[in-house]
Motif scaffolding. Sequence first.
Motif, mmCIF file in Angstrom:
data_model
loop_
_atom_site.group_PDB
_atom_site.id
_atom_site.type_symbol
_atom_site.label_atom_id
_atom_site.label_comp_id
_atom_site.label_asym_id
_atom_site.label_seq_id
_atom_site.Cartn_x
_atom_site.Cartn_y
_atom_site.Cartn_z
ATOM 1 N N THR A 74 5.742 2.339 -12.827
ATOM 2 C CA THR A 74 6.844 2.533 -13.776
ATOM 3 C C THR A 74 7.173 1.234 -14.498
ATOM 4 O O THR A 74 7.341 1.208 -15.727
ATOM 5 C CB THR A 74 8.092 3.063 -13.062
ATOM 6 N N PHE A 75 7.272 0.149 -13.747
ATOM 7 C CA PHE A 75 7.585 -1.156 -14.331
ATOM 8 C C PHE A 75 6.480 -1.572 -15.295
ATOM 9 O O PHE A 75 6.740 -2.109 -16.383
ATOM 10 C CB PHE A 75 7.744 -2.177 -13.216
ATOM 11 N N VAL A 114 6.307 8.836 -14.802
ATOM 12 C CA VAL A 114 6.097 8.212 -13.497
ATOM 13 C C VAL A 114 7.427 8.004 -12.786
ATOM 14 O O VAL A 114 7.540 8.199 -11.568
ATOM 15 C CB VAL A 114 5.351 6.878 -13.652
ATOM 16 N N ALA A 115 8.471 7.618 -13.522
ATOM 17 C CA ALA A 115 9.766 7.330 -12.910
ATOM 18 C C ALA A 115 10.375 8.555 -12.241
ATOM 19 O O ALA A 115 11.137 8.431 -11.282
ATOM 20 C CB ALA A 115 10.728 6.787 -13.970
ATOM 21 N N ILE A 116 10.044 9.728 -12.719
ATOM 22 C CA ILE A 116 10.570 10.948 -12.108
ATOM 23 C C ILE A 116 10.105 11.078 -10.660
ATOM 24 O O ILE A 116 10.760 11.732 -9.841
ATOM 25 C CB ILE A 116 10.149 12.178 -12.945
ATOM 26 N N ALA A 117 8.995 10.420 -10.312
ATOM 27 C CA ALA A 117 8.451 10.508 -8.956
ATOM 28 C C ALA A 117 9.176 9.602 -7.963
ATOM 29 O O ALA A 117 8.847 9.613 -6.776
ATOM 30 C CB ALA A 117 6.966 10.161 -8.973
ATOM 31 N N PHE A 118 10.159 8.817 -8.404
ATOM 32 C CA PHE A 118 10.888 7.973 -7.468
ATOM 33 C C PHE A 118 11.552 8.816 -6.380
ATOM 34 O O PHE A 118 12.236 9.787 -6.680
ATOM 35 C CB PHE A 118 11.984 7.172 -8.184
ATOM 36 N N PRO A 119 11.381 8.468 -5.097
ATOM 37 C CA PRO A 119 12.088 9.182 -4.030
ATOM 38 C C PRO A 119 13.595 9.023 -4.173
ATOM 39 O O PRO A 119 14.091 7.999 -4.644
ATOM 40 C CB PRO A 119 11.585 8.503 -2.751
ATOM 41 N N ARG A 172 0.813 -1.222 0.000
ATOM 42 C CA ARG A 172 0.000 0.000 0.000
ATOM 43 C C ARG A 172 0.844 1.268 0.000
ATOM 44 O O ARG A 172 0.291 2.375 -0.064
ATOM 45 C CB ARG A 172 -0.917 0.023 1.223
ATOM 46 N N SER A 173 2.151 1.145 0.074
ATOM 47 C CA SER A 173 3.019 2.308 0.226
ATOM 48 C C SER A 173 3.168 3.074 -1.091
ATOM 49 O O SER A 173 3.060 2.499 -2.184
ATOM 50 C CB SER A 173 4.403 1.868 0.709
ATOM 51 N N PRO A 174 3.406 4.378 -1.013
ATOM 52 C CA PRO A 174 3.655 5.167 -2.235
ATOM 53 C C PRO A 174 4.868 4.655 -3.011
ATOM 54 O O PRO A 174 4.889 4.716 -4.245
ATOM 55 C CB PRO A 174 3.892 6.583 -1.708
ATOM 56 N N GLN A 175 5.873 4.159 -2.287
ATOM 57 C CA GLN A 175 7.064 3.649 -2.965
ATOM 58 C C GLN A 175 6.733 2.465 -3.868
ATOM 59 O O GLN A 175 7.217 2.364 -4.997
ATOM 60 C CB GLN A 175 8.121 3.228 -1.921
ATOM 61 N N PHE A 176 5.882 1.553 -3.365
ATOM 62 C CA PHE A 176 5.484 0.408 -4.173
ATOM 63 C C PHE A 176 4.657 0.850 -5.374
ATOM 64 O O PHE A 176 4.837 0.332 -6.487
ATOM 65 C CB PHE A 176 4.680 -0.583 -3.329
ATOM 66 N N ILE A 177 3.746 1.788 -5.166
ATOM 67 C CA ILE A 177 2.878 2.243 -6.258
ATOM 68 C C ILE A 177 3.689 2.857 -7.390
ATOM 69 O O ILE A 177 3.476 2.552 -8.577
ATOM 70 C CB ILE A 177 1.836 3.248 -5.723
ATOM 71 N N VAL A 178 4.657 3.721 -7.046
ATOM 72 C CA VAL A 178 5.497 4.341 -8.073
ATOM 73 C C VAL A 178 6.340 3.290 -8.788
ATOM 74 O O VAL A 178 6.447 3.281 -10.024
ATOM 75 C CB VAL A 178 6.396 5.425 -7.448
ATOM 76 N N LEU A 179 6.929 2.378 -8.016
ATOM 77 C CA LEU A 179 7.754 1.328 -8.605
ATOM 78 C C LEU A 179 6.937 0.455 -9.550
ATOM 79 O O LEU A 179 7.350 0.168 -10.679
ATOM 80 C CB LEU A 179 8.364 0.473 -7.488
ATOM 81 N N ALA A 180 5.757 0.046 -9.111
ATOM 82 C CA ALA A 180 4.926 -0.853 -9.910
ATOM 83 C C ALA A 180 4.406 -0.166 -11.170
ATOM 84 O O ALA A 180 4.391 -0.771 -12.256
ATOM 85 C CB ALA A 180 3.762 -1.361 -9.064
#
Length: 400
Positions: free
Chosen positions: A222-223, A385-390, A212-220
């Motif tokens: 982008t992939f 989307v990848a630009i949003a990676f922390p 549920r984390s923002p990190q997972f959402i951005v990663l998923a």
Amino acid sequence: MSLSYRWVIVAAGALMTCVALGAMFSLAIFLEPMALDTDWSRAGISSAMTLNFLVMGLGGFAWGAIYDRYGARIVVMTGAVLLGLALVLASRTGSLLIFQITYGVLVGLAASAFFAPMIALTTAWFDKNRSLAVSLVSAGMGVAPMTISPFARWLISAYDWRTAMLVIGIAAWALLAPAALLVRQPPKPAADDAVSDVAADDTGMSVPQALRSPQFIVLALTFFACCAAHSGPIFHMVSYAMLCGIAPMAAVSIYSIEGLAGLGGRLLYGVLADRVGVKPVLITGLAIQSVVIAAYLAVSELGQFYTLAIIFGATYGGVMPLYAVLAREYFGQRILGTVFGAVTMLSSIGMAFGPLAGGMVFDAYASYSWLFIGSALVGLGAVAVAIAFPRLPRRQLQLA
């Protein structure tokens, strides 16, 4: 067990991804002869690849969870047995529906047993040069078009597509089962070291929290977009080249050039990610991928195809392993198998769109132009989307 054994793990993982993913992607080589022999539509045959990716996604999530609990060997050994069985059964089918089930479902389930678990295992073996090690394991995917695909084309020319698929299934058994016996979990550190390593590596997140984390959402996301962008051009490249007047074996060689370039791209992007960071390397690669996909609309000669194949193969091959490294940085090793399996599941859904979309586009317009246009636009979405990676995911998670 000596730490030098980690390079055996890398070699075994590379062989497994080569055979498993090479066997699955070889459907692109079978597409033309199967359509001519059976009168099945290209969209119908291509839908087996769509099923491959959908099932591979679900399977990757399940196999990743099993890996976290029981280790890698039981997973990859099961996958080895299942892959050979699926190819043998698919070679004997006389119905498009049965072929879609045996090849689309069983091959996808089997192939998913190798990628996510072996990538997760490799990250557990390596503290330094982790991006390079993961890239080398996934390099098997780049070697596959130089080995499995030409082998399939030769078998089809010498015999027929059914014999070719049967032989590849038997070869999968012969290669994968011994490789699975080499798979080991990394040695456990001493008690004091283990406590400190777990404390440093564990983000403290449960699997539901991670998903549920923002990190997972951005990663998923982008992939997903990355794979949706390049899957169609990869799968239909041989057919597109033949449509442009390229001879069949020369068209397959374009596919092989992409694989060779992907091998080099994995090494290059892996080294760069270890030195300058994963995020800037990933964003740059995604941008290059989009431009090259669009450039295929302007080519018609073999030399032009080769030039773009080198750039395209190096780019999509180079960025693919980086998602696993990001997943490790975000979530640590403890739940990596499950989390990366979930990311892989969503990426596989993205991969599923391309083959079916390309087949439908060709059946409707007798042209692949809209496939390349749409894929390039989706690739640009992946960049956005990848630009949003922390920048510092591990630190941010700990502070949270």
